[in-house]
Design a protein around this motif. Structure first.
Motif, PDB file in Angstrom:
ATOM      1  N   ALA A  69      -4.069  -0.927   4.356  1.00  0.00           N
ATOM      2  CA  ALA A  69      -2.422  -0.849   3.662  1.00  0.00           C
ATOM      3  C   ALA A  69      -1.689  -1.523   4.387  1.00  0.00           C
ATOM      4  O   ALA A  69      -0.722  -1.849   4.624  1.00  0.00           O
ATOM      5  CB  ALA A  69      -2.195   0.205   4.498  1.00  0.00           C
ATOM      6  N   ALA A  70      -2.078  -3.103   5.370  1.00  0.00           N
ATOM      7  CA  ALA A  70      -0.969  -3.887   5.704  1.00  0.00           C
ATOM      8  C   ALA A  70      -1.630  -5.293   4.777  1.00  0.00           C
ATOM      9  O   ALA A  70      -2.740  -5.399   4.621  1.00  0.00           O
ATOM     10  CB  ALA A  70      -2.393  -4.273   7.655  1.00  0.00           C
ATOM     11  N   ASP A  82       5.012  -1.656   9.758  1.00  0.00           N
ATOM     12  CA  ASP A  82       4.948  -1.915   8.605  1.00  0.00           C
ATOM     13  C   ASP A  82       3.709  -0.670   9.283  1.00  0.00           C
ATOM     14  O   ASP A  82       3.448  -0.291   7.557  1.00  0.00           O
ATOM     15  CB  ASP A  82       4.421  -3.245   8.884  1.00  0.00           C
ATOM     16  N   ILE A  83       2.448  -0.698  10.242  1.00  0.00           N
ATOM     17  CA  ILE A  83       1.845  -0.076  10.437  1.00  0.00           C
ATOM     18  C   ILE A  83       1.746   1.009  11.233  1.00  0.00           C
ATOM     19  O   ILE A  83       2.801   0.128  12.881  1.00  0.00           O
ATOM     20  CB  ILE A  83       0.551  -1.088  10.782  1.00  0.00           C
ATOM     21  N   LEU A 100      -6.614  -3.273  15.173  1.00  0.00           N
ATOM     22  CA  LEU A 100      -6.095  -3.361  14.472  1.00  0.00           C
ATOM     23  C   LEU A 100      -5.161  -5.294  14.618  1.00  0.00           C
ATOM     24  O   LEU A 100      -5.218  -6.044  13.615  1.00  0.00           O
ATOM     25  CB  LEU A 100      -4.499  -3.127  14.398  1.00  0.00           C
ATOM     26  N   ALA A 149      -5.674   1.870   8.027  1.00  0.00           N
ATOM     27  CA  ALA A 149      -4.413   1.169   8.716  1.00  0.00           C
ATOM     28  C   ALA A 149      -4.997  -0.812   8.101  1.00  0.00           C
ATOM     29  O   ALA A 149      -3.567  -1.222   7.753  1.00  0.00           O
ATOM     30  CB  ALA A 149      -4.357   0.726   9.784  1.00  0.00           C
ATOM     31  N   THR A 200       3.781   2.204   7.002  1.00  0.00           N
ATOM     32  CA  THR A 200       2.638   3.427   6.274  1.00  0.00           C
ATOM     33  C   THR A 200       2.344   3.778   7.874  1.00  0.00           C
ATOM     34  O   THR A 200       2.906   3.523   8.656  1.00  0.00           O
ATOM     35  CB  THR A 200       1.499   3.567   5.421  1.00  0.00           C
ATOM     36  N   VAL A 239       3.170  -3.468  14.443  1.00  0.00           N
ATOM     37  CA  VAL A 239       2.158  -3.198  14.639  1.00  0.00           C
ATOM     38  C   VAL A 239       2.909  -2.135  15.804  1.00  0.00           C
ATOM     39  O   VAL A 239       2.534  -2.319  16.534  1.00  0.00           O
ATOM     40  CB  VAL A 239       0.387  -3.162  14.100  1.00  0.00           C
ATOM     41  N   THR A 260       0.454   3.652  14.086  1.00  0.00           N
ATOM     42  CA  THR A 260      -0.640   4.599  14.257  1.00  0.00           C
ATOM     43  C   THR A 260      -0.489   5.334  14.895  1.00  0.00           C
ATOM     44  O   THR A 260       0.102   5.453  16.133  1.00  0.00           O
ATOM     45  CB  THR A 260      -2.273   4.076  13.907  1.00  0.00           C
ATOM     46  N   THR A 269      -1.773  10.117   5.207  1.00  0.00           N
ATOM     47  CA  THR A 269      -1.329   8.446   5.575  1.00  0.00           C
ATOM     48  C   THR A 269       0.418   9.749   5.041  1.00  0.00           C
ATOM     49  O   THR A 269      -0.480   9.854   3.759  1.00  0.00           O
ATOM     50  CB  THR A 269      -1.528   7.497   4.513  1.00  0.00           C
TER      51      THR A 269
END
Length: 264
Positions: free
Chosen positions: A90-91, A164-165, A113, A87, A220, A99, A167, A258
């Motif tokens: 990808a950020a 954006d991220i 994160l 993660a 992602t 996030v 999880t 991902t």
């Protein structure tokens, strides 16, 4: 009534007799955490009865952090640190990012994160009230917000198309294999955090299908899965319209799928 202090050797012997594979390491942690002999004795009793070490200590070490873990809350696994690393890769740490941590449990992923991405706007969500309470203890000091509800349902609508991220450490144990888990997980962690349905991918499919509506262009989605499930997880991610790939760590025996929303 005073309690006779347990010697380190006696403590290791008791833990090993109870089946604790890393008895020496656990003894060191228990000794360092207990404030007095009576508390140590009580902690040892809980541990030898089968309670996960993290529930006994009240915390787990995760990605360099000490994360609070309450009884009845899913214990973050060390292999999931690999998901955090993916993660972060990808950020874009140089700009503000949104996030979101779904199925957050203790909030360990979100906390890791947010610590590494100081410009992040962090949201986390879980369906379990106990997990939400625990996650707030870990996430709120970092400026994050935790929402109670099923997957995306409790998130603020303003996040649609802005994440954006994303999880999602979803449950991925097939229903008929939950009974084969170690007693620490089977007996002390919530079933909703373990049982992923008939093939273990029910929740993952729901997340993958809904994610494109929530991700920002180029955003992602990252989920953890097993080696056996990885091909089907990739298919599910692609079915949701995301560009899917698999990354693995032999060291942590971790598999992360991902999915990227293509930039518009």
């Amino acid at each position: 009534m005073s309690v006779e202090p347990l010697s380190p050797a006696t403590l290791v012997t008791r833990l090993r007799a109870a089946g604790c594979v890393f008895a020496e390491d656990e003894a060191e942690l228990l000794l360092a955490t207990a404030r007095h002999p009576a508390e140590l004795a009580a902690m040892v009793e809980r541990r030898v009865s089968g309670l996960p070490l993290e529930h006994v200590l009240g915390w787990a070490e995760f990605h360099g952090l000490r994360v609070a873990v309450d009884p009845g809350v899913f214990v973050p696994r060390r292999r999931t640190e690999f998901l955090v690393r993916q993660a972060l890769a990808a950020a874009d740490a140089s700009r503000p990012v949104v996030v979101v941590d779904l199925c957050c449990g203790s909030g360990a992923l979100g906390a890791a994160l947010a610590t590494a991405l100081p410009l992040a706007e962090l949201h986390a969500a879980d369906i379990e009230p106990a997990a939400v309470r625990c996650a707030r203890r870990n996430v709120a000091p970092l400026g994050g917000r935790v929402h109670e509800g099923d997957l995306f349902a409790p998130l603020p609508r303003r996040l649609r198309g802005r994440i954006d991220i994303l999880t999602a450490n979803v449950p991925y144990v097939p229903s008929d294999e939950v009974g084969l888990l170690p007693p620490e997980a089977r007996d002390h962690e919530p079933l909703v955090a373990l049982d992923g349905g008939s093939d273990g991918l029910d929740i993952m499919r729901r997340v993958a299908l809904a994610a494109p509506g929530w991700l920002a262009p180029g955003g992602t989605l990252l989920v953890e899965t097993s080696e056996r499930q990885a091909p089907d997880a990739l298919t599910a991610m692609s079915a949701g319209g995301l560009h899917a790939r698999l990354v693995t760590s032999e060291e942590l025996y971790a598999n992360v799928v991902t999915g990227v929303r293509e930039p518009s």
